[in-house]
Enzyme design. Structure first.
Site, mmCIF file in Angstrom:
data_model
loop_
_atom_site.group_PDB
_atom_site.id
_atom_site.type_symbol
_atom_site.label_atom_id
_atom_site.label_comp_id
_atom_site.label_asym_id
_atom_site.label_seq_id
_atom_site.Cartn_x
_atom_site.Cartn_y
_atom_site.Cartn_z
ATOM 1 N N GLY A 117 39.123 -34.269 95.127
ATOM 2 C CA GLY A 117 40.002 -35.231 95.537
ATOM 3 C C GLY A 117 39.424 -35.495 97.598
ATOM 4 O O GLY A 117 39.950 -36.105 98.371
ATOM 5 N N MET A 177 39.496 -37.753 86.317
ATOM 6 C CA MET A 177 38.798 -37.399 85.000
ATOM 7 C C MET A 177 39.705 -38.028 83.126
ATOM 8 O O MET A 177 39.155 -36.966 82.072
ATOM 9 C CB MET A 177 38.526 -36.260 84.699
ATOM 10 C CG MET A 177 37.963 -35.672 85.799
ATOM 11 S SD MET A 177 36.082 -36.776 86.386
ATOM 12 C CE MET A 177 34.825 -36.071 84.642
ATOM 13 N N ASN A 218 38.184 -48.056 90.465
ATOM 14 C CA ASN A 218 37.798 -46.881 90.480
ATOM 15 C C ASN A 218 35.766 -46.532 90.944
ATOM 16 O O ASN A 218 36.010 -47.299 91.265
ATOM 17 C CB ASN A 218 37.051 -46.365 88.321
ATOM 18 C CG ASN A 218 36.599 -45.221 88.523
ATOM 19 O OD1 ASN A 218 37.042 -44.015 88.720
ATOM 20 N ND2 ASN A 218 35.014 -45.296 87.988
ATOM 21 N N HIS A 220 32.733 -44.482 90.534
ATOM 22 C CA HIS A 220 31.592 -44.106 90.275
ATOM 23 C C HIS A 220 30.345 -43.643 90.971
ATOM 24 O O HIS A 220 29.678 -44.631 92.040
ATOM 25 C CB HIS A 220 31.734 -44.706 89.401
ATOM 26 C CG HIS A 220 30.465 -44.218 87.759
ATOM 27 N ND1 HIS A 220 30.999 -43.559 87.431
ATOM 28 C CD2 HIS A 220 28.792 -44.576 87.667
ATOM 29 C CE1 HIS A 220 30.138 -42.986 85.933
ATOM 30 N NE2 HIS A 220 28.334 -43.797 87.045
#
Ligand code: GRF
Length: 194
Positions: A13, A91, A108, A110
Site C-alpha cells: 500500500g 493483485m 491502475n 504499472h
C-alpha cells in the site's frame, strides 16, 4: 463535483499512502471514500486506518466465481458513490462485470513503460530484455490486461548491476509522485467533460 475515490489494494500500500499524503498536502483535491483489500493481512490497510479512512476486506476466496466477487466489489463502491476507482497493487484480474460497471472510471499503476512489459514481474522483464530504461505508467483499465489508454508515464534509467528489487525501488519512487498527479488530472478532465 464528486471527487470520491475507491482504492483497491492487496499488499504493502505504498501507493495508497502516497495518495493519502498528496490529499493531505492539497496537491490532490479528492477524498478516499473507502479502501478495499482482498487480503486481511494487507499491510496497506494500516495506512487507511491511521488516516481515518473506512476499510473493507472482501476476500476473493469467499466467492465461487470471479464475477460474484467482482459484483461484491461493485456493490460496495457504488454504495459509496465513488467517482474513480484506483487500483494500487490490487493483485486480482477484473472481469467485465467490474470493468463495465465503471467505464473509463478505473485507473491502475504499472511498473513499466507500457505497452512494454505488461503482466507479472515487469522489472525482471525489463532486465531480461536488456532495456536501458524502464518506468511507471498510470492507465485506464479496460478488458485487456495492462492495455487501456495511458494517462501519464515516466521513465527511470536501468543501472548496471540492477536487480529486479533495486529497479523496483527506483520505479516506486516515481510511482508515488505519478499516481496522485494522474488522479488529479483525470478528475479535472472529468469536470471539464473531456
Ligand atoms: C507497485 O509497483 C504498482 O505499480 C504495482 O504493484 C505495486 C504496488 O505497490 N501495480 P504498493 O502496494 O502500492 O506499495
Amino acid at each position: 463535483m464528486n471527487r470520491a475515490l475507491g482504492v483497491l489494494i492487496s499488499g504493502r500500500g505504498s501507493n495508497l499512502k502516497a495518495i493519502i499524503d498528496a490529499i493531505r498536502r492539497r496537491e490532490l483535491d479528492a477524498r478516499i471514500a473507502v479502501v478495499i483489500s482482498n487480503r486481511a493481512d494487507a499491510a496497506g490497510l494500516d495506512h487507511a486506518i491511521v488516516a481515518g479512512i473506512e476499510t473493507l476486506v472482501i476476500n476473493h476466496k469467499a466467492y465461487a466465481t470471479r464475477e460474484e466477487y467482482d459484483r461484491a466489489l461493485v456493490y460496495e463502491l457504488r454504495k459509496r458513490d465513488v467517482a474513480l476507482v484506483c487500483l494500487a497493487g490490487f493483485m486480482r484480474l477484473l472481469s467485465p462485470v467490474f470493468v463495465d460497471a465503471f467505464p473509463n472510471r478505473i485507473l491502475n499503476i504499472h511498473p513499466s513503460l507500457l505497452p512494454k512489459y505488461p503482466g507479472l514481474h515487469p522489472q525482471q522483464q525489463a532486465l531480461d530484455d536488456g532495456a536501458a530504461e524502464s518506468g511507471a505508467t498510470v492507465h485506464f483499465v479496460n478488458k485487456d490486461l495492462d492495455a487501456g489508454p495511458i494517462v501519464l508515464q515516466q521513465s527511470v534509467p536501468v543501472r548496471p548491476g540492477d536487480t529486479a528489487d533495486s529497479l523496483a525501488e527506483r520505479i516506486l519512487e516515481i510511482e508515488h509522485e505519478l499516481y496522485p498527479r494522474a488522479i488529479q488530472q483525470t478528475l479535472a478532465n472529468f469536470e471539464a467533460g473531456r
